[in-house]
Design an enzyme around this catalytic site. Sequence first.
Site, mmCIF file in Angstrom:
data_model
loop_
_atom_site.group_PDB
_atom_site.id
_atom_site.type_symbol
_atom_site.label_atom_id
_atom_site.label_comp_id
_atom_site.label_asym_id
_atom_site.label_seq_id
_atom_site.Cartn_x
_atom_site.Cartn_y
_atom_site.Cartn_z
ATOM 1 C CE LYS A 93 -3.710 -2.504 2.341
ATOM 2 N NZ LYS A 93 -3.008 -3.751 2.686
HETATM 3 O O1 LIG Z 1 -9.164 -3.711 1.288
HETATM 4 C C1 LIG Z 1 -8.277 -4.459 1.715
HETATM 5 C C2 LIG Z 1 -6.958 -4.375 1.313
HETATM 6 C C3 LIG Z 1 -6.060 -5.271 1.796
HETATM 7 N N1 LIG Z 1 -6.432 -6.238 2.668
HETATM 8 C C4 LIG Z 1 -5.392 -7.191 3.117
HETATM 9 O O2 LIG Z 1 -5.724 -8.501 2.614
HETATM 10 C C5 LIG Z 1 -5.470 -9.488 3.614
HETATM 11 C C6 LIG Z 1 -6.785 -10.075 4.072
HETATM 12 O O3 LIG Z 1 -6.590 -11.025 5.094
HETATM 13 P P1 LIG Z 1 -7.774 -11.996 5.625
HETATM 14 O O4 LIG Z 1 -7.112 -12.791 6.698
HETATM 15 O O5 LIG Z 1 -8.231 -12.841 4.458
HETATM 16 O O6 LIG Z 1 -8.853 -11.132 6.146
HETATM 17 C C7 LIG Z 1 -4.694 -8.767 4.716
HETATM 18 O O7 LIG Z 1 -3.321 -8.791 4.399
HETATM 19 C C8 LIG Z 1 -5.236 -7.352 4.615
HETATM 20 O O8 LIG Z 1 -4.335 -6.399 5.148
HETATM 21 C C9 LIG Z 1 -7.731 -6.331 3.066
HETATM 22 O O9 LIG Z 1 -8.121 -7.205 3.866
HETATM 23 N N2 LIG Z 1 -8.624 -5.433 2.574
#
Ligand SMILES: O=c1ccn([C@@H]2O[C@H](COP(=O)(O)O)[C@@H](O)[C@H]2O)c(=O)[nH]1
Length: 266
Positions: A93
Amino acid sequence: MGFFEDLAARIDSRDTMVCVGLDPDPDRLPEDVRDAELPRWQFNRRIIDATHECAACYKPNAAFYEGADGWRALAETIAYAHGKDVPVILDAKRGDIGNTARQYASALDRADAITVNPYMGRDSLQPFLSREEKGIFALCRTSNPGGKDFQNLELASYDEYLYEHVARRMAEWDEHGNVGLVVGATRPEELERVREIAPDLPFLVPGVGAQGGDVEAAVEHGRTAAGVGVVNSTRGIIFAGEEREDWDRAAGAAAKRLRDRLNEYR
Ligand SMILES: O=c1ccn([C@@H]2O[C@H](COP(=O)(O)O)[C@@H](O)[C@H]2O)c(=O)[nH]1
């Protein structure tokens, strides 16, 4: 070939849209890797061994690799994923003034694609946009509850929401076919709306699994007409077998389940 061609080839050849998140939370690492050298890397290695056949790509989040050992673990992880022919999106990001962004963009020397925050405008993205062979995914409508705080503000002068404007602008700035968008599965109507605005941009769709997002909408709107787009799950895969001795097998099974579920809607 550029990133999105590589990704498309991987999606087709493995018949999968699954983006496996690699967020090795130190508090949740299994006991049998905790005492190893570079525990995060040892954890990721076994997760990759167990999931790579179902993975369209991997997505390590930079937050989980802070510190000298973290960066080593990340470098090993990226190299190992590449050894299995799986592309890697670094979820960092990034976004800063051009001079600083040029340094941030050096992360693309290792990773194949990166997430960027478009809030600082075009010059902050240029060092990433110019890396034609690499991919960038701009945050558009994020999956978290607070995503609405700014992203859903109405822009009176454009008669649209900020997230809609980001989608439109990113599509305009995509001169080399290397731009995608991050759009969460937790807001299916907005996912659909972003697809209308940017029909040709591949999406990285987080928010299924632990965040409870809409899997069907993620598949339906996450892909371009050519079928390019990926759906991320992190904790739902890598910690599926938490507390189990065969935690890596459990992760492999979770990745396969998600692949099959996504494929039901493809
Ligand atoms: O909008 C967003 C952008 C980034 N993320 C990132 O994706 C993964 C999601 O992890 P889960 O365990 O599947 O919830 C994580 O690295 C977030 O920082 C997001 O969730 N949403």
